[in-house]
Design a protein around this motif. Structure first.
Motif, mmCIF file in Angstrom:
data_model
loop_
_atom_site.group_PDB
_atom_site.id
_atom_site.type_symbol
_atom_site.label_atom_id
_atom_site.label_comp_id
_atom_site.label_asym_id
_atom_site.label_seq_id
_atom_site.Cartn_x
_atom_site.Cartn_y
_atom_site.Cartn_z
ATOM 1 N N GLY A 1 20.671 56.009 51.242
ATOM 2 C CA GLY A 1 20.750 56.731 49.963
ATOM 3 C C GLY A 1 22.180 56.848 49.477
ATOM 4 N N VAL A 2 23.101 57.109 50.402
ATOM 5 C CA VAL A 2 24.522 57.246 50.050
ATOM 6 C C VAL A 2 25.083 55.880 49.642
ATOM 7 N N THR A 3 24.673 54.832 50.369
ATOM 8 C CA THR A 3 25.124 53.462 50.052
ATOM 9 C C THR A 3 24.716 53.089 48.625
ATOM 10 N N ALA A 4 23.471 53.416 48.255
ATOM 11 C CA ALA A 4 22.973 53.095 46.906
ATOM 12 C C ALA A 4 23.724 53.899 45.845
ATOM 13 N N ALA A 5 23.835 55.215 46.081
ATOM 14 C CA ALA A 5 24.463 56.091 45.085
ATOM 15 C C ALA A 5 25.915 55.707 44.844
ATOM 16 N N THR A 6 26.651 55.469 45.941
ATOM 17 C CA THR A 6 28.076 55.169 45.778
ATOM 18 C C THR A 6 28.285 53.753 45.229
ATOM 19 N N GLY A 7 27.424 52.820 45.635
ATOM 20 C CA GLY A 7 27.523 51.454 45.103
ATOM 21 C C GLY A 7 27.274 51.419 43.601
ATOM 22 N N MET A 8 26.283 52.196 43.144
ATOM 23 C CA MET A 8 25.993 52.260 41.708
ATOM 24 C C MET A 8 27.115 52.981 40.959
ATOM 25 N N ASP A 9 27.757 53.931 41.619
ATOM 26 C CA ASP A 9 28.899 54.623 41.017
ATOM 27 C C ASP A 9 30.033 53.613 40.775
ATOM 28 N N ALA A 10 30.304 52.790 41.787
ATOM 29 C CA ALA A 10 31.364 51.773 41.642
ATOM 30 C C ALA A 10 31.034 50.797 40.518
ATOM 31 N N LEU A 11 29.762 50.394 40.446
ATOM 32 C CA LEU A 11 29.361 49.468 39.382
ATOM 33 C C LEU A 11 29.568 50.110 38.009
ATOM 34 N N THR A 12 29.201 51.392 37.905
ATOM 35 C CA THR A 12 29.385 52.114 36.640
ATOM 36 C C THR A 12 30.863 52.145 36.257
ATOM 37 N N HIS A 13 31.721 52.412 37.237
ATOM 38 C CA HIS A 13 33.170 52.417 36.975
ATOM 39 C C HIS A 13 33.627 51.078 36.400
ATOM 40 N N ALA A 14 33.222 49.993 37.071
ATOM 41 C CA ALA A 14 33.716 48.670 36.668
ATOM 42 C C ALA A 14 33.197 48.270 35.284
ATOM 43 N N VAL A 15 31.909 48.519 35.044
ATOM 44 C CA VAL A 15 31.322 48.149 33.739
ATOM 45 C C VAL A 15 31.924 49.005 32.622
ATOM 46 N N GLU A 16 32.078 50.304 32.874
ATOM 47 C CA GLU A 16 32.650 51.179 31.846
ATOM 48 C C GLU A 16 34.103 50.805 31.561
ATOM 49 N N ALA A 17 34.854 50.506 32.617
ATOM 50 C CA ALA A 17 36.266 50.143 32.427
ATOM 51 C C ALA A 17 36.393 48.854 31.615
ATOM 52 N N TYR A 18 35.479 47.916 31.859
ATOM 53 C CA TYR A 18 35.531 46.623 31.146
ATOM 54 C C TYR A 18 35.153 46.786 29.675
ATOM 55 N N THR A 19 34.312 47.783 29.391
ATOM 56 C CA THR A 19 33.847 47.967 28.009
ATOM 57 C C THR A 19 34.455 49.218 27.368
ATOM 58 N N SER A 20 35.573 49.673 27.928
ATOM 59 C CA SER A 20 36.265 50.848 27.385
ATOM 60 C C SER A 20 37.245 50.418 26.289
ATOM 61 N N ARG A 21 37.513 51.339 25.366
ATOM 62 C CA ARG A 21 38.541 51.072 24.341
ATOM 63 C C ARG A 21 39.913 50.880 24.975
ATOM 64 N N LYS A 22 40.091 51.417 26.190
ATOM 65 C CA LYS A 22 41.397 51.368 26.849
ATOM 66 C C LYS A 22 41.543 50.174 27.797
ATOM 67 N N ALA A 23 40.549 49.284 27.797
ATOM 68 C CA ALA A 23 40.608 48.109 28.688
ATOM 69 C C ALA A 23 41.860 47.290 28.381
ATOM 70 N N ASN A 24 42.409 46.659 29.414
ATOM 71 C CA ASN A 24 43.558 45.777 29.212
ATOM 72 C C ASN A 24 43.405 44.548 30.112
ATOM 73 N N PRO A 25 44.238 43.520 29.963
ATOM 74 C CA PRO A 25 44.022 42.282 30.733
ATOM 75 C C PRO A 25 43.984 42.486 32.255
ATOM 76 N N LEU A 26 44.778 43.422 32.783
ATOM 77 C CA LEU A 26 44.758 43.632 34.237
ATOM 78 C C LEU A 26 43.469 44.311 34.692
ATOM 79 N N THR A 27 43.041 45.341 33.951
ATOM 80 C CA THR A 27 41.792 46.003 34.356
ATOM 81 C C THR A 27 40.611 45.046 34.189
ATOM 82 N N ASP A 28 40.659 44.162 33.202
ATOM 83 C CA ASP A 28 39.569 43.182 33.026
ATOM 84 C C ASP A 28 39.405 42.324 34.284
ATOM 85 N N THR A 29 40.526 41.900 34.847
ATOM 86 C CA THR A 29 40.492 41.051 36.048
ATOM 87 C C THR A 29 39.843 41.794 37.207
#
Length: 383
Positions: free
Chosen positions: A183-211
């Motif tokens: 349960g913890v593996t799923a919850a934390t893994g989905m949290d990381a995915l949310t971070h990465a997807v949100e960062a990529y589609t954020s107004r504040k995204a930049n070339p380094l965060t995209d990578t």
């Protein structure tokens, strides 16, 4: 346009990372406050750290009073232990809660007033040295200048920030996450995915965060199902540890958006673990804002192999959402109803939740303009 990019002071990653950090840790001080929780202590992870400290002749005091998601009460107790124990640096070990607590404790050993005074402000100062050791692959707290602490008097999760909260040393060794339950593996893994997807589609995204974001997203789609099925898959654990760190670096520099904004109030009011509330929301939130940037969401769809170059951005975006639904199914993410939340009770608080989400500032980083009314519509769609 210029942009800033910040990271932890030092990062040591891989097999034997703790042992390799001896000289750096020795330079931080003579006595460590070890911040953790009961589970991590019971699993023996804290003992691995204290064994090393004893070998290195560093004194320590264990504070393992972080139960569930941290509140201002726990932080005050931690600050008291730090001062009374005459500690001069801090090692926090565990999931996001102990790591966030370590940041808040070192800050409040130096800052005046109560921690709630710093909501919406920047926490600045020369804080004691901080070492963060994650035992889950997900929150990314080991790489960020943020800490989330619940104000139990007001029932809100406070997002606190400041460059001074970044750890002086992050130690990433996948062996510490081998004991994480499914349960913890799923919850934390989905949290990381949310971070990465949100960062990529954020107004504040930049070339380094995209990578970093695309690298993290690809790893999570590939390795989270494997590690969820078999927690002892060492390769999958290693890849997830890297992905979580990459995603943490992303949000540290381009921030989170609508999912986190809407997820925190659910966590605060209904005591849903942070990663699970993100996962419950992610599909509805992203499908609502998809037309804000088919190009960005389409890139994610192609990166994970859900669509090829022949597909339009819109088609590739929709293919990404389909893959996301599949991943939530594999990880057995519950709906609000399945989790046991009462709809009438939810509706009673929904206006406060939408307002708290807007007040946090996260939804305004979303690539599509969203208002409180939009948030209310998304909350409604969860049923």
């Amino acid at each position: 346009m210029a942009y800033e990019f910040s990271l932890p002071g030092r990062t040591i990653m891989g097999d034997g990372a703790l042992e390799q950090s001896e000289n750096i840790i020795k330079s931080f001080g003579k006595k460590a406050l070890i911040v953790s929780g009961k589970n991590v202590t019971r699993m023996g992870t804290v003992k691995i750290i204290t064994d090393c400290l004893e070998k290195w002749e560093i004194d320590y005091l264990i504070f393992n009073e972080i139960t569930g998601e941290p509140t201002e009460v726990m932080i005050e107790a931690g600050v008291k232990a730090y001062k009374e124990g005459e500690c001069d640096f801090c090692i926090a070990v565990g999931g996001g809660s102990p790591l966030d607590s370590g940041k808040a404790i070192v800050a409040m050993t130096k800052l005046e007033g109560e921690i709630s005074d710093y909501m919406g402000q920047t926490m600045e100062g020369k804080f004691p040295p901080l070492v963060l050791i994650p035992t889950t692959a997900g929150t990314g707290s080991e790489a960020t200048k943020f800490t989330v602490i619940t104000d139990s008097k007001k029932d809100i999760k406070m997002l606190l920030k400041g460059e001074a909260l970044l750890p002086d040393l992050a130690i990433i060794d996948a062996k510490f996450s081998l004991t994480a339950p499914k349960g913890v593996t799923a919850a934390t893994g989905m949290d990381a995915l949310t971070h990465a997807v949100e960062a990529y589609t954020s107004r504040k995204a930049n070339p380094l965060t995209d990578t970093f974001a695309l690298s993290s997203i690809k790893k999570i789609f590939k390795y989270l199902p494997l590690v969820y099925k078999n927690g002892e898959d060492k390769k999958a654990r290693e890849e997830m540890a890297i992905a979580a760190y990459e995603a943490g670096v992303c949000i540290n520099n381009s921030s989170v958006t609508i999912v986190h904004g809407m997820s925190r109030p659910i966590g605060a009011l209904f005591h849903v673990p942070h990663g699970i509330s993100n996962a419950m929301l992610i599909k509805e939130c992203l499908s609502y804002v998809l037309d804000g940037s088919y190009e960005r969401f389409g890139e994610i769809g192609r990166a994970i192999g859900a669509a090829d170059e022949s597909k339009s951005d819109k088609e590739a975006s929709e293919a990404f959402l389909d893959k996301l639904s599949e991943l939530c199914k594999v990880c057995e993410i519950p709906t609000l109803k399945e989790y046991g939340i009462d709809r009438d009770e939810f509706n009673k608080f929904v206006d406060k939740m939408a307002q708290d989400a807007m007040n946090s500032g996260s939804p305004s980083n979303t690539i599509k303009e969203v208002s409180k009314d939009d948030l209310l519509k998304i909350y409604e769609k969860l049923w």
